[in-house]
Structures are given as structure tokens and as C-alpha cells.
Enzyme design. Structure first.
Site, PDB file in Angstrom:
ATOM      1  N   HIS A  55      42.449  41.009  44.583  1.00 30.52           N
ATOM      2  CA  HIS A  55      42.367  39.513  44.747  1.00 30.52           C
ATOM      3  C   HIS A  55      41.651  40.070  46.697  1.00 30.52           C
ATOM      4  O   HIS A  55      41.546  38.741  47.721  1.00 30.52           O
ATOM      5  CB  HIS A  55      43.237  38.123  45.386  1.00 30.52           C
ATOM      6  CG  HIS A  55      42.989  36.856  45.619  1.00 30.52           C
ATOM      7  ND1 HIS A  55      41.981  36.139  45.449  1.00 30.52           N
ATOM      8  CD2 HIS A  55      44.042  35.691  46.750  1.00 30.52           C
ATOM      9  CE1 HIS A  55      42.174  35.271  45.871  1.00 30.52           C
ATOM     10  NE2 HIS A  55      43.427  34.871  46.269  1.00 30.52           N
TER      11      HIS A  55
ATOM     12  N   CYS B 225      40.333  30.942  49.047  1.00 25.70           N
ATOM     13  CA  CYS B 225      40.656  31.128  47.396  1.00 25.70           C
ATOM     14  C   CYS B 225      39.440  31.080  46.736  1.00 25.70           C
ATOM     15  O   CYS B 225      39.406  31.658  45.360  1.00 25.70           O
ATOM     16  CB  CYS B 225      41.778  31.522  46.764  1.00 25.70           C
ATOM     17  SG  CYS B 225      42.769  31.972  47.951  1.00 25.70           S
TER      18      CYS B 225
END
Ligand SMILES: [Zn+2]
Lengths: 142, 370
Positions: free
Chosen positions: B319, B80
Site C-alpha cells: 500500500h 489513501c
């Protein structure tokens, strides 16, 4: 639990991964951990090198699965292959000898789970695979 | 050492785009960033591509589609934190004098459902069903509630705030207001985290163009923002995700010569609501244990003293893993320029921080200044 041990002996059940647990003479379960021969750092599951002092001299150790709940969660949406098994409770347990172990918690109502509660190790059937039960080390209230 | 400016930013909307490839959406963001800076394609000396699951040399495929032939292309995968890491690396190329202009493109197309299958297949964690992202945050949430009295309602407020912000962001995936009750009563994913406290999986792309301030002249230099400092970290022995975020943030602050008291805007890693509460503490916005109270008192809302995730964050903007760190910089830059439209924070921030955190204890933090 003795039924699971018998199934493991007879091949009706298989361990979830090799060397994660052992059943000792009195029938109780131990976790297959590692201990650094240089700095005595212990961990579970097994590692090939010490993460603390970088030594490659790491031996096997059987850990007593007894400790307190450090944190927990109830998984309602897990990995795809766990779809039929949810919900299941995961606990992170601080063993008495300082090792952190993550596994499932069984035989406890969700409303009864508390951080700090005492737990001990047991064996449980996690799921079925190829006609056999897959058995892993879990925790239950002490 | 050369000073680095963010000269251009661009985005493709976040959402589900079954008819578009990652190359299509990445190109849209890249073109927008280059046009925003007003520079020519010939000036670009390197391209960094941030993605996690798009396959081998995905960055080279995007560069091909952009006609960026002959320059080095570097693919960056840091879970991430990939996007922030890619910008951090691109900035070092400019600081070292290797290139004057660097293009960073973050992109991802993701399958539906929770992110699982992390770590090694067949390992204890994999076979036991332990490697599922929401459960790792479920542990953090239960611990914070136990230790500091953080409440489910305080966590739900993160989702409420970020969805409210996302409504105002044309690039956000979920542009819908949610109430505390809706958040708390949505389907349970990993107790205490309900569905509306978990970011979606998404498709999306963002791009930024970095330049050497002293060698490149811009048509409109007042719109550029300093990339003042950044850092990438990994968890220490026997530490946790909070430790790595805190240590990485303070390393970035030191590089940028700022302190947490200077921060006027934050884009942080709210993959799960508890994450944002923890990040308030780790980034030094409030004392340890007071993150829950910090949002309840309104400090991080759009009109608060330190707006956090004005873009809608991961919760509402979405995301796509490789995009996120780059999209955070997009948001910080448009807010600092005063170009954020309906979601513009009241005082155009002088100093902003972007923060991402990912699987296996990785964190990356950037500081922007104008
Ligand atoms: Zn050692």
C-alpha cells in the site's frame, strides 16, 4: 487523583493540551468542550465553528465525562513517541449528553472491557516530558 | 460528454527499493502504461500525479524525467484515496473536452512502521496518542463484532485470501501464503487486529493512460476498458467511514448506470481486514452485518461469485498510498482483458469496481466496464 491535582497546582505536572479539562469545586473533572450558541450542538475537543449549522458563535462548555463505551481497542503499536507506553487502551465513549469522546481507559482489565459498559472521567499521567508528568483526561469504569 | 477509455496500464513492483527514488519507480510505471496503450508521448495532454508525502511538485519531477515538457501537471493528495481521486479528476478533463489523452501516475516511497502523526501536531488527538491508523480500524472491528457477531476468524480469512491471491501477482510485495492460525497468532497491533491483518507500508508506482474514445484511435482498441463512472466523497456531519464509502460508491454506480448486482470484480481498500468486510456491505455486495459470513462462504475468493482483491489487495500487494487507487485499476483492467495470468478470475469480468478510503473520512470509487 488528588495527588495529580496537587502536582498540576505545583507545576510538577502539566496538562496534555490547554483547555482539555478543568477540575471543578468538588474536585471532579470536566471536559472542555464547545457549544454552538445557535443550534446547541456540543462537541469535544473545542472547535472554532459549529460543524452542524456553520455558525461562528460557539461558546465554551464543561462536559460531564460520564457515558458508555461505544467501541474500544488496545493499541500495541502506537506512534513512535508512545513506544515505551504501549499497550494502552483507547475507548470511544458516548457521553450522556450525546457527545462522542475518544480517550484512554484506565483501571480496567482488557478482558473486562465491554461495549456498552458505563465509564466516568478521571485524570491520569500519560507520560513524562521534560521532567514533568503530562496529565490528560481519561475514563475509568463507572 | 466524451466517453473515457482506459487505454493503457503499467506498474512497478511494490516492495522496498532503497536504491531507487520515487522518480525512478514512477517513470517505470508511466512508460509501461504508455507502451501498453501503444500511443505516442506527444499525444498526452495532461499528467495527474498522485502521492501524499513525496514533497512539493513531485509530479513535475516525474514529468521532467519522462520528457513530458510543456503540459499541465496536477498533483493530487487525498490520503489513501489519492490514486482513485487522480483518475476521477483526469477523466473529467477528458469528459470536458480539455484534453484527449491523460496520464495518471500514482507513486509513493514510505517509511517503515504504523502511519501516525495524522492531523494537527500538538492537538488533543496528537498529544493523546489517538491518531494512529490501526486504532481507528480497531474501533470499527470491535463494533462490528459486537453488533453483528463478526468473528476474528472471519477477519483473518481476508488476510488469508488476499495473501493467496498475492502469491500469484508478480507485482505484489508479500508473495507468501498465510494460514488463519498464523494470522491470528501474529503480533497484536490494535486489538483485535494482528500484524498480518494490517497492510504493510511500501514503495511502489502504477500508471494508467486515459483517452477520449471518439477522438483518439488505438492500435488495439479491443484491449481498452471503459472508465464508466466515478465519484469522490467526504464524510457527512455526524456520520462515519461506512457512510461515506456507501454514498460515494452509489454515486459512482449512478454515474456508470450500474447497480451492485452488476459487479463481477472488486478491488477495495483492505488496509485492515475489517475494512474489506465493511466494504462488502458498503459497496452493496451483501447486506449490512453479513460481511463476515460473505467471505466465509467463499463469495469473494478468486473463484467466487464476486472476487475481491485478486491482486492481493493492500494486504499482500502492498500500500504505497499514492499508488494504490491506480494499481487497483491496473488489476481490474488486466482481469477484464483476460491478461491476469495465474490469478485470472474464471470469467473475464464485464464490470469491475475500485474503491479506496482514507484518513479524515475521504472515499473514492471508480467503475470500469467492457
Ligand atoms: Zn450550530
Amino acid at each position: 487523583m488528588s495527588e495529580i491535582v496537587q502536582d498540576l497546582r505545583d507545576g510538577r505536572a502539566i496538562p496534555v493540551v490547554p483547555n482539555a479539562f478543568e477540575i471543578v469545586a468538588d474536585g471532579s473533572v470536566r471536559l472542555g468542550g464547545s457549544e454552538c450558541q445557535k443550534c446547541q450542538w456540543r462537541t469535544f475537543p473545542r472547535v472554532k465553528r459549529c460543524l452542524r449549522c456553520h455558525s461562528g458563535d460557539v461558546g465554551d462548555v464543561l462536559l460531564i465525562p460520564q457515558g458508555i463505551v461505544d467501541s474500544f481497542t488496545v493499541v500495541h503499536q502506537g506512534p513512535a513517541e508512545w513506544t515505551g507506553v504501549v499497550p494502552y487502551v483507547l475507548v470511544r465513549v458516548l457521553l450522556d449528553d450525546g457527545v462522542l469522546v475518544v480517550s484512554h481507559l484506565r483501571e480496567c482489565l482488557v478482558s473486562d472491557i465491554r461495549i456498552g459498559m458505563g465509564v466516568r472521567g478521571a485524570l491520569a499521567v500519560l507520560f513524562e516530558e521534560g521532567g514533568r508528568s503530562v496529565v490528560g483526561p481519561v475514563f475509568v469504569p463507572a | 460528454m466524451a466517453n473515457v477509455l482506459v487505454a493503457g496500464v503499467g506498474m512497478h513492483p511494490t516492495g522496498r527499493f532503497p536504491d531507487k527514488s520515487y522518480r525512478d519507480i514512477a517513470a517505470v510505471a508511466a512508460v509501461a502504461a504508455v507502451e501498453d496503450a501503444g500511443l505516442s508521448w506527444e499525444q498526452i495532454g495532461v499528467m495527474f500525479a498522485s502521492h501524499t508525502r513525496q514533497g512539493i511538485s513531485a509530479g513535475q519531477q516525474v514529468a521532467h524525467d519522462l520528457g513530458l515538457a510543456g503540459i499541465p501537471v496536477v498533483n493530487v493528495e487525498n490520503a489513501c484515496a489519492s490514486g482513485t481521486t487522480a483518475i476521477h479528476e483526469a477523466a473529467t478533463w477528458i469528459e470536458a473536452g480539455r484534453v484527449d489523452v491523460a496520464l495518471v501516475v500514482g507513486f509513493e516511497k514510505m517509511p517503515k512502521g504504523v502511519i501516525s502523526g495524522l492531523g494537527e501536531a500538538g492537538s488533543y488527538e496528537d498529544r493523546m496518542g489517538l491518531n494512529v491508523m490501526p486504532s481507528l480500524y480497531g474501533f470499527m472491528a470491535q463494533k462490528h463484532m459486537h453488533r453483528y457477531g463478526t468473528t476474528a476468524r472471519q477477519m483473518a480469512l481476508v488476510s488469508v485470501k488476499n495473501h493467496q491471491n498475492g502469491v500469484l501477482n508478480p507485482y505484489a510485495q508479500y508473495r507468501k501464503v498465510v494460514t488463519v492460525e498464523e494470522v491470528l497468532h501474529s503480533r497484536m497491533v490494535a486489538d483485535p487486529l494482528t500484524l498480518l491483518q494490517c497492510c504493510p507500508t511500501s514503495d511502489g508506482a502504477a500508471a494508467v493512460l486515459l483517452i477520449n474514445e471518439s477522438t483518439v484511435s488505438l492500435p488495439n482498441p479491443r484491449r481498452a476498458v471503459w472508465w464508466a463512472g466515478s465519484a469522490v466523497g467526504t464524510m457527512c456531519f455526524d456520520s462515519d467511514e461506512s457512510e461515506v464509502s456507501r454514498r460515494t460508491a452509489y454515486a459512482a454506480y449512478e454515474a456508470a448506470a450500474i447497480g451492485p448486482e452488476d459487479i463481477e470484480l472488486v478491488e477495495c481498500h483492505d488496509a485492515f481486514t475489517i475494512g474489506e468486510i465493511l466494504h462488502y456491505e458498503e459497496l452493496g455486495l451483501c447486506p449490512e452485518g453479513e460481511g463476515g459470513r460473505f467471505i466465509e462462504e467463499g463469495h469473494t475468493w478468486l473463484n467466487g461469485k464476486v472476487p475481491v482483491n485478486p491482486s492481493g489487495g493492500l494486504q499482500s500487494r502492498g500500500h504505497p498510498l499514492g499508488m494504490t487507487g491506480v494499481a487497483q485499476v491496473y488489476e481490474a483492467v488486466v482481469q477484464m482483458r483476460g491478461e491476469a495470468g495465474d490469478r485470472q478470475v474464471p470469467h473475464w469480468p464485464k464490470t469491475a469496481v475500485t474503491h479506496t478510503q482514507g484518513y479524515a473520512g475521504v472515499s473514492a470509487v471508480g467503475v470500469l466496464h467492457r
